[in-house]
Design an enzyme around this catalytic site. Structure first.
Site, PDB file in Angstrom:
ATOM      1  CB  VAL A 188      64.721   2.562  -9.269  1.00 39.51           C
ATOM      2  CG1 VAL A 188      66.171   4.140  -9.769  1.00 39.51           C
ATOM      3  CG2 VAL A 188      65.697   1.762  -8.375  1.00 39.51           C
ATOM      4  N   GLY A 189      61.752   4.370  -9.116  1.00 36.34           N
ATOM      5  CA  GLY A 189      60.905   5.747  -9.114  1.00 36.34           C
ATOM      6  C   GLY A 189      60.881   6.504  -7.593  1.00 36.34           C
ATOM      7  CD  GLU A 242      50.611  17.563 -16.543  1.00 38.97           C
ATOM      8  OE1 GLU A 242      48.891  17.604 -16.830  1.00 38.97           O
ATOM      9  OE2 GLU A 242      50.623  18.941 -16.295  1.00 38.97           O
ATOM     10  CB  CYS A 299      47.648  10.829 -21.965  1.00 37.02           C
ATOM     11  SG  CYS A 299      48.736  11.871 -22.324  1.00 37.02           S
TER      12      CYS A 299
HETATM   13  P1  NAD Z   1      53.454   4.636 -15.507  1.00 35.89           P
HETATM   14  O1  NAD Z   1      52.628   4.803 -13.796  1.00 35.89           O
HETATM   15  O2  NAD Z   1      52.775   2.940 -15.203  1.00 35.89           O
HETATM   16  O3  NAD Z   1      54.657   4.685 -15.037  1.00 35.89           O
HETATM   17  C1  NAD Z   1      55.777   6.019 -15.181  1.00 35.89           C
HETATM   18  C2  NAD Z   1      56.078   6.126 -14.419  1.00 35.89           C
HETATM   19  O4  NAD Z   1      56.482   5.490 -13.392  1.00 35.89           O
HETATM   20  C3  NAD Z   1      57.697   5.543 -15.407  1.00 35.89           C
HETATM   21  O5  NAD Z   1      58.880   5.489 -15.326  1.00 35.89           O
HETATM   22  C4  NAD Z   1      57.542   3.971 -14.195  1.00 35.89           C
HETATM   23  O6  NAD Z   1      58.762   3.591 -13.781  1.00 35.89           O
HETATM   24  C5  NAD Z   1      57.383   4.908 -12.737  1.00 35.89           C
HETATM   25  N1  NAD Z   1      57.054   3.711 -11.481  1.00 35.89           N
HETATM   26  C6  NAD Z   1      56.619   3.181 -11.765  1.00 35.89           C
HETATM   27  N2  NAD Z   1      55.848   3.239  -9.763  1.00 35.89           N
HETATM   28  C7  NAD Z   1      56.694   3.475  -9.494  1.00 35.89           C
HETATM   29  C8  NAD Z   1      56.440   4.615  -8.366  1.00 35.89           C
HETATM   30  N3  NAD Z   1      55.542   3.064  -7.082  1.00 35.89           N
HETATM   31  N4  NAD Z   1      56.986   5.350  -7.932  1.00 35.89           N
HETATM   32  C9  NAD Z   1      57.687   5.756  -7.825  1.00 35.89           C
HETATM   33  N5  NAD Z   1      58.084   6.471  -9.784  1.00 35.89           N
HETATM   34  C10 NAD Z   1      57.219   4.994 -10.271  1.00 35.89           C
HETATM   35  O7  NAD Z   1      52.810   4.522 -16.687  1.00 35.89           O
HETATM   36  P2  NAD Z   1      53.001   4.065 -18.237  1.00 35.89           P
HETATM   37  O8  NAD Z   1      52.194   2.679 -18.374  1.00 35.89           O
HETATM   38  O9  NAD Z   1      55.002   4.207 -18.303  1.00 35.89           O
HETATM   39  O10 NAD Z   1      52.537   4.844 -18.799  1.00 35.89           O
HETATM   40  C11 NAD Z   1      51.007   5.332 -19.370  1.00 35.89           C
HETATM   41  C12 NAD Z   1      50.372   6.362 -18.433  1.00 35.89           C
HETATM   42  O11 NAD Z   1      50.601   7.737 -18.556  1.00 35.89           O
HETATM   43  C13 NAD Z   1      49.128   6.844 -19.630  1.00 35.89           C
HETATM   44  O12 NAD Z   1      48.001   6.204 -18.222  1.00 35.89           O
HETATM   45  C14 NAD Z   1      48.831   7.722 -20.074  1.00 35.89           C
HETATM   46  O13 NAD Z   1      46.975   8.115 -19.472  1.00 35.89           O
HETATM   47  C15 NAD Z   1      49.661   8.231 -19.017  1.00 35.89           C
HETATM   48  N6  NAD Z   1      50.523   9.540 -19.474  1.00 35.89           N
HETATM   49  C16 NAD Z   1      49.372  10.734 -19.263  1.00 35.89           C
HETATM   50  C17 NAD Z   1      50.274  11.770 -20.155  1.00 35.89           C
HETATM   51  C18 NAD Z   1      49.604  13.332 -19.992  1.00 35.89           C
HETATM   52  O14 NAD Z   1      50.008  14.035 -19.930  1.00 35.89           O
HETATM   53  N7  NAD Z   1      48.592  13.847 -18.466  1.00 35.89           N
HETATM   54  C19 NAD Z   1      51.042  12.375 -20.944  1.00 35.89           C
HETATM   55  C20 NAD Z   1      51.786  10.085 -21.578  1.00 35.89           C
HETATM   56  C21 NAD Z   1      51.110   9.453 -20.631  1.00 35.89           C
END
Ligand code: NAD
Length: 494
Positions: free
Chosen positions: A226-227, A265, A299
Site C-alpha cells: 500500500v505504501g 530521512e 535514528c
Molecule cells: P521501514 O523502512 O521498514 O518502514 C517505514 C515505512 O515505509 C512504513 O510505513 C512502511 O509501511 C513503509 N514501507 C515499507 N516498504 C515500502 C515500500 N516498498 N514502499 C513504500 N513504503 C514502504 O522503517 P521502520 O522499520 O518503520 O523504521 C525504522 C527506520 O526508520 C530506521 O532505519 C530509522 O533509522 C529510520 N528513521 C529515520 C529517521 C530520520 O529522521 N532520518 C527518523 C526516524 C526513523
C-alpha cells in the site's frame, strides 16, 4: 491491570481511516491488530487499507489540489492549522496513551513526542502565513533588453507521506503539517506497527477542523504494497519519507518513472568522538542515557562511541556503570526511562546483532540479553560492547536497540576516519573541553548533523537532513518549508 487495560476509550477502537473527508473502513473490510509491546497483548485493531483504498485516497487528494483554492488561500490554511493545533492540544492525553500503547514509549519521556510536535503545528502555521510567496528577484539584462524577474513559490501538488514506527505521532506531524501549510494536499501512510497515531490524527482532522475533504487523507494498512502503491502513483507529485535506507531506495526507484520529488530521512549509525580532554563524568552518562531512553530506537542515536586509547578503561567503566543502572520497566510507570523494544521481531534482531558482535571478538561489558525481572514485554538489557572492530557487522549495521559499541582510537585523525567508515551520515557527537577543537573535528565528520558537548543540533528552527545513504533533503528550518514548494521564475517588463 495496567494503565492501558483500564483505558477502554483507547482499547475499544476499531479505528477507521480518513479518505475524501470520510472516516471509513477498508474496502476489503479487514482489520489488523495493534500489540502493546510492554504486555504482548493485543490492544486494539485498525482498519486494514488495500491498494484500492490508497488509489481512492490519492484520487481525493488530486481533486482537492486541482479543483479547490487550498493551494492559493494561505489565510484559510492558517485558520485550519491553528484549529488543528488547538484540537491536537485538546486530545493530547489520548494521543499520549495511544503512543505509549503502540510504541511502548515511557510516559516520563513522552513530552518530546506529544507536546513538542503539537507546538510545531503552530510554528508551521505562523511560518507559512508570514512566508513571502511572490518575491522580487530584481532586474536582469537579457538579449532582448531588461527583464524584471519574480519568483513565485507554489505548492508542489499531491504529497505522499510515509512514516516509520519509532516516533509515529511526531513524524506524522513533521511530514504532513509543513506540506499542508505550503498548500499541498496530502496522503499519509503510517507504519504497520503504529497505525493508531495516524488514524487518530485523521479522526481529529475530520471531526475537529475545517480542513476540506480530500486535502488530508490517512490510509492505514498492514501491507507494504500500500505504501509502494502511493510511491509509484503517477498522480502523486512528491513523496516525503522517513524510514529505513532499504525502503528509501525502493521509494526512489518507484518514483523514478514519473520523476517524483523525493525527500528521504533514512537510517543512521552515528559516531560519538570523545576527545582525550573531554569531561568523561558528564559526557559518558549522557551517552548511555541517549542509548537507552527510546530503547535505542532512534535514528540519530550516536551508537558508536570512540574513546581515546589513553583513557579507554576509565571511559568503559563509566559507560558500563551508567548503562547497568538505567531505569528500565513498564512504560506507564513514571520514572522508568527505558521501555520495551517495539516487537518480538525487533528484539530478536537486536539480540542477534549483539551476538554477532561477540562472535566477531567484541567484549560484552554489561547487558546482552533480557532483564531477569521483565520476561513479559519485549525488554532488552542496556548493552555495552567494547573492543568493537569498526568493520564488523555490529559496527556497520543500524541496531535500533539499547546498545553502545565502543572502539578505541589513537589520534584525532584516526577517530575521524573510524567515524566516517559508514554508509550512513545522519548525526554525530563530539565531546571535548575545547569547543574550537571539537568544531574542527565536527567539520571533518561526513554527516548531516553534529552535537558538541550534548548541545543539540536538532530543533524546528534548524535544517535537519542526512548525507550519504542517510537521506536527501531537509526537514525543519526555512529549508524544511521550502522542500514543499516549487519555484516558478517569471520574467516580466522591467
Ligand atoms: P521501514 O523502512 O521498514 O518502514 C517505514 C515505512 O515505509 C512504513 O510505513 C512502511 O509501511 C513503509 N514501507 C515499507 N516498504 C515500502 C515500500 N516498498 N514502499 C513504500 N513504503 C514502504 O522503517 P521502520 O522499520 O518503520 O523504521 C525504522 C527506520 O526508520 C530506521 O532505519 C530509522 O533509522 C529510520 N528513521 C529515520 C529517521 C530520520 O529522521 N532520518 C527518523 C526516524 C526513523
Amino acid at each position: 491491570m495496567t494503565a492501558v487495560e483500564s483505558d477502554s476509550g483507547v482499547l475499544a477502537g476499531e479505528e477507521r481511516m480518513l479518505i475524501d473527508g470520510e472516516l471509513v473502513h477498508a474496502a476489503g473490510g479487514a482489520f489488523f491488530d495493534v500489540e502493546h509491546p510492554a504486555s504482548e497483548q493485543v490492544a486494539g485493531r485498525v482498519t486494514d487499507g488495500t491498494v484500492a483504498d490508497m488509489e481512492r485516497a490519492v484520487g481525493a487528494a488530486r481533486r482537492a489540489f486541482d479543483n479547490t483554492d487550498w493551494s492559493r488561500d494561505v489565510e484559510f490554511r492558517y485558520h485550519c492549522l491553528m484549529q488543528l493545533h488547538a484540537a491536537l492540544d485538546r486530545n493530547k492525553e489520548r494521543l499520549r496513551r495511544i503512543l505509549i500503547t503502540e510504541v511502548g514509549c515511557p510516559v516520563t519521556v513522552s513530552g518530546s513526542q506529544i507536546e513538542s510536535p503539537i507546538e510545531e503545528v503552530k510554528h508551521w502555521a505562523e511560518h507559512g502565513r508570514a512566508f513571502d510567496y511572490l518575491q522580487d528577484n530584481g532586474v536582469h539584462e537579457t538579449q532582448l533588453g531588461p527583464a524584471r524577474r519574480k519568483l513565485s513559490y507554489e505548492a508542489i501538488g499531491v504529497v505522499g507521506a510515509i512514516t516509520p514506527w519509532n516516533v509515529p505521532f511526531y513524524l506524522n506531524i513533521a511530514e504532513t503539517v509543513p506540506a499542508l501549510m505550503a498548500g499541498n494536499t496530502v496522503v499519509l501512510k503510517p507504519a504497520q506497527l503504529t497505525p493508531w497515531s495516524g488514524s487518530e490524527y485523521g479522526r481529529i482532522v475530520a471531526e475537529e477542523t475545517d480542513i476540506p475533504a480530500g486535502v488530508f487523507n490517512v490510509v492505514t494498512s498492514n501491507a507494504n504494497e500500500v505504501g509502494a502503491a502511493l510511491s509509484a502513483d503517477p498522480r502523486v507529485d512528491m513523496i516525503t519519507f522517513t524510514g529505513s535506507t532499504a525502503t528509501g531506495r525502493a521509494i526512489l526507484a518507484a518514483g523514478a518513472p514519473t520523476v517524483k520529488k523525493t525527500l528521504l530521512e533514512l537510517g543512521g549509525k552515528s559516531a560519538h568522538i570523545v576527545l582525550d580532554d573531554a569531561d568523561f563524568s558528564s559526557a559518558l552518562p549522557l551517552a548511555a542515557m541517549m542509548a537507552c531512553v527510546m530503547s535505542g530506537q532512534s535514528c540519530i542515536l550516536p551508537s558508536r562511541i570512540l574513546l581515546p586509547r589513553s583513557r579507554y578503561d576509565e571511559g568503559l567503566q563509566i559507560l558500563a556503570a551508567s548503562m547497568a543502572a538505567f531505569p528500565v520497566g513498564d512504560p506507564w510507570t513514571p520514572g522508568n526511562m527505558q521501555g520495551p523494544q517495539i516487537s518480538a521481531t525487533q528484539r530478536q534482531k537486536v539480540l542477534g546483532l549483539i551476538q554477532s558482535g561477540i562472535d566477531s571478538g567484541a567484549r560484552l561489558l554489561t547487558g546482552g540479553g533480557v532483564p531477569e525481572n521483565l520476561t513479559t514485554g519485549y525488554y532488552t538489557q542496556a548493552t555495552l560492547l567494547a573492543d568493537v572492530d569498526p568493520d564488523s557487522q555490529v559496527a556497520q549495521e543500524e541496531i535500533f536497540g539499547p546498545v553502545l559499541t565502543v572502539t578505541p582510537y589513537d589520534s584525532d585523525e584516526d577517530a575521524i576516519a573510524i567515524a566516517n567508515n559508514s554508509i550512513y551520515g545522519l548525526s554525530g557527537e563530539v565531546s571535548s573541553a575545547d569547543p574550537e577543537r571539537a568544531l574542527r573535528v565536527a567539520q571533518r565528520m561526513r554527516t548531516g548533523n553534529v552535537s558538541i558537548n550534548a548541545k543539540s543540533h536538532f530543533g524546528i528552527s534548524s535544517p535537519f537532513g542526512g548525507t550519504k545513504q542517510s537521506g536527501l533533503g531537509y526537514r525543519n528550518g526555512e529549508q524544511g518549508y521550502m522542500e514543499y514548494l516549487d519555484i516558478k521564475t517569471i520574467g516580466m517588463p522591467a
